[in-house]
Scaffold this motif. Structure first.
Motif, PDB file in Angstrom:
ATOM      1  N   ALA A   4      16.281   1.944  -4.015  1.00  0.00           N
ATOM      2  CA  ALA A   4      15.308   1.080  -4.670  1.00  0.00           C
ATOM      3  C   ALA A   4      14.036   1.017  -3.825  1.00  0.00           C
ATOM      4  O   ALA A   4      14.057   1.286  -2.618  1.00  0.00           O
ATOM      5  N   LYS A   5      12.926   0.660  -4.441  1.00  0.00           N
ATOM      6  CA  LYS A   5      11.643   0.629  -3.730  1.00  0.00           C
ATOM      7  C   LYS A   5      11.693  -0.274  -2.507  1.00  0.00           C
ATOM      8  O   LYS A   5      11.095   0.031  -1.467  1.00  0.00           O
ATOM      9  N   SER A   6      12.437  -1.374  -2.595  1.00  0.00           N
ATOM     10  CA  SER A   6      12.499  -2.336  -1.491  1.00  0.00           C
ATOM     11  C   SER A   6      13.514  -1.961  -0.417  1.00  0.00           C
ATOM     12  O   SER A   6      13.680  -2.689   0.555  1.00  0.00           O
ATOM     13  N   ALA A   7      14.192  -0.825  -0.586  1.00  0.00           N
ATOM     14  CA  ALA A   7      15.242  -0.430   0.353  1.00  0.00           C
ATOM     15  C   ALA A   7      14.710   0.388   1.525  1.00  0.00           C
ATOM     16  O   ALA A   7      15.483   1.063   2.209  1.00  0.00           O
ATOM     17  N   TYR A   8      13.395   0.313   1.749  1.00  0.00           N
ATOM     18  CA  TYR A   8      12.775   1.048   2.850  1.00  0.00           C
ATOM     19  C   TYR A   8      11.874   0.086   3.633  1.00  0.00           C
ATOM     20  O   TYR A   8      11.145  -0.706   3.038  1.00  0.00           O
ATOM     21  N   PHE A   9      11.944   0.171   4.946  1.00  0.00           N
ATOM     22  CA  PHE A   9      11.066  -0.652   5.762  1.00  0.00           C
ATOM     23  C   PHE A   9       9.621  -0.189   5.582  1.00  0.00           C
ATOM     24  O   PHE A   9       9.377   0.986   5.287  1.00  0.00           O
ATOM     25  N   PRO A  10       8.650  -1.090   5.745  1.00  0.00           N
ATOM     26  CA  PRO A  10       7.240  -0.712   5.586  1.00  0.00           C
ATOM     27  C   PRO A  10       6.869   0.476   6.466  1.00  0.00           C
ATOM     28  O   PRO A  10       7.470   0.701   7.519  1.00  0.00           O
ATOM     29  N   SER A  11       5.875   1.230   6.040  1.00  0.00           N
ATOM     30  CA  SER A  11       5.493   2.449   6.743  1.00  0.00           C
ATOM     31  C   SER A  11       5.000   2.188   8.159  1.00  0.00           C
ATOM     32  O   SER A  11       5.053   3.075   9.012  1.00  0.00           O
ATOM     33  N   ASN A  12       4.517   0.982   8.428  1.00  0.00           N
ATOM     34  CA  ASN A  12       4.028   0.650   9.773  1.00  0.00           C
ATOM     35  C   ASN A  12       5.076  -0.083  10.594  1.00  0.00           C
ATOM     36  O   ASN A  12       4.763  -0.717  11.591  1.00  0.00           O
ATOM     37  N   SER A  13       6.339   0.011  10.178  1.00  0.00           N
ATOM     38  CA  SER A  13       7.388  -0.731  10.867  1.00  0.00           C
ATOM     39  C   SER A  13       8.686   0.068  10.879  1.00  0.00           C
ATOM     40  O   SER A  13       8.759   1.168  10.339  1.00  0.00           O
ATOM     41  N   THR A  14       9.710  -0.484  11.501  1.00  0.00           N
ATOM     42  CA  THR A  14      11.067   0.058  11.512  1.00  0.00           C
ATOM     43  C   THR A  14      12.009  -1.131  11.522  1.00  0.00           C
ATOM     44  O   THR A  14      11.574  -2.284  11.616  1.00  0.00           O
ATOM     45  N   CYS A  15      13.294  -0.876  11.462  1.00  0.00           N
ATOM     46  CA  CYS A  15      14.259  -1.975  11.551  1.00  0.00           C
ATOM     47  C   CYS A  15      14.134  -2.682  12.897  1.00  0.00           C
ATOM     48  O   CYS A  15      14.107  -3.914  12.968  1.00  0.00           O
ATOM     49  N   VAL A  16      14.062  -1.907  13.975  1.00  0.00           N
ATOM     50  CA  VAL A  16      13.985  -2.488  15.315  1.00  0.00           C
ATOM     51  C   VAL A  16      12.727  -3.339  15.461  1.00  0.00           C
ATOM     52  O   VAL A  16      12.757  -4.430  16.052  1.00  0.00           O
ATOM     53  N   HIS A  17      11.608  -2.854  14.918  1.00  0.00           N
ATOM     54  CA  HIS A  17      10.364  -3.610  14.983  1.00  0.00           C
ATOM     55  C   HIS A  17      10.487  -4.894  14.173  1.00  0.00           C
ATOM     56  O   HIS A  17      10.045  -5.972  14.602  1.00  0.00           O
ATOM     57  N   THR A  18      11.062  -4.812  12.980  1.00  0.00           N
ATOM     58  CA  THR A  18      11.249  -5.988  12.133  1.00  0.00           C
ATOM     59  C   THR A  18      12.117  -7.027  12.831  1.00  0.00           C
ATOM     60  O   THR A  18      11.839  -8.229  12.778  1.00  0.00           O
ATOM     61  N   LEU A  19      13.162  -6.562  13.492  1.00  0.00           N
ATOM     62  CA  LEU A  19      14.070  -7.465  14.196  1.00  0.00           C
ATOM     63  C   LEU A  19      13.360  -8.211  15.319  1.00  0.00           C
ATOM     64  O   LEU A  19      13.728  -9.336  15.661  1.00  0.00           O
TER      65      LEU A  19
END
Length: 222
Positions: free
Chosen positions: A169-184
């Protein structure tokens, strides 16, 4: 606070840099009492000093120093990752899900059922088509096992290198300027992904008002 445009690998190397740079100073001037009074916030403050000059430091570093830095970082991450998982309240007796490498899981618990949404970082896509399969579930209705497509029962998704992100789904990807680790690393970014997921499952008829807020969690794969 670190600039959000710094790659996560650079931030990881940055952690090593400060540990290595401060190691000699700590050994020379800090006794046991000083170490006992130190905090993670103290380390984070020290990291800020090197956020801009790290690339030059690495470029000028010698082989032995860089190799020691890499080893120190790995040892540090091995210590930090289990500590991070402790902040994620797991619904018993469901097994703790394994987050996909190069991605992560956004998880919530509602009425004794855990819902986890797999997400991939930019440059990766899901191994299997899951555009209509937003999340996986574990609870009484599933026999306290995960509804995963993968063998093993705990890995909920796999993120493979891909130039296109089309399997989820469109929302199943972290933003292009981020990653999971960055979001955390940033509470506001974490909250944004959590709220997106809550809205999505509410639209599927699930009453999110009864969720266990203490079980809200973001798990990153390594």
């Amino acid at each position: 606070m670190f600039s959000s445009c710094l790659p996560w690998k650079t931030l990881l190397a940055l952690g090593l840099a400060v540990l290595l740079a401060d190691f000699t100073e700590i050994r020379a001037s800090a006794g046991l009492n000083e170490c006992e009074s130190g905090t993670i916030d103290d380390v984070n403050e020290s990291l800020k000093k090197y956020s801009k000059c790290l690339p030059d430091m690495v470029a000028k570093g010698e082989k032995a120093s860089i190799n020691f830095l890499a080893w120190t970082l790995q040892e540090t991450l091995d210590l930090l990752r289990p500590a991070q998982e402790q902040f994620c309240k797991q619904l018993a007796p469901c097994p703790r899900p394994v987050a996909p490498k190069n991605g992560g899981l956004v998880c919530v618990t509602i009425d004794s059922t855990q819902y986890c949404k797999p997400m991939c970082n930019k440059g990766y896509d899901f191994e299997f088509l899951r555009s209509s399969r937003l999340y996986e579930v574990c609870g009484n209705a599933t026999g306290f096992s995960w509804t995963t497509q993968l063998v093993g029962g705990k890995t909920l998704a796999v993120c493979n290198p891909s130039e296109m992100a089309i399997s989820g789904a469109k929302s199943a990807y972290f933003p292009s300027n981020s990653t999971c680790v960055h979001t955390l690393a940033f509470p506001e970014a974490q909250a944004e992904q959590l709220n997106i997921f809550l809205k999505e499952i509410a639209e599927q008829g699930i009453d999110v008002s009864s969720r266990d807020q203490g079980a809200d969690c973001l798990l990153c794969g390594y």
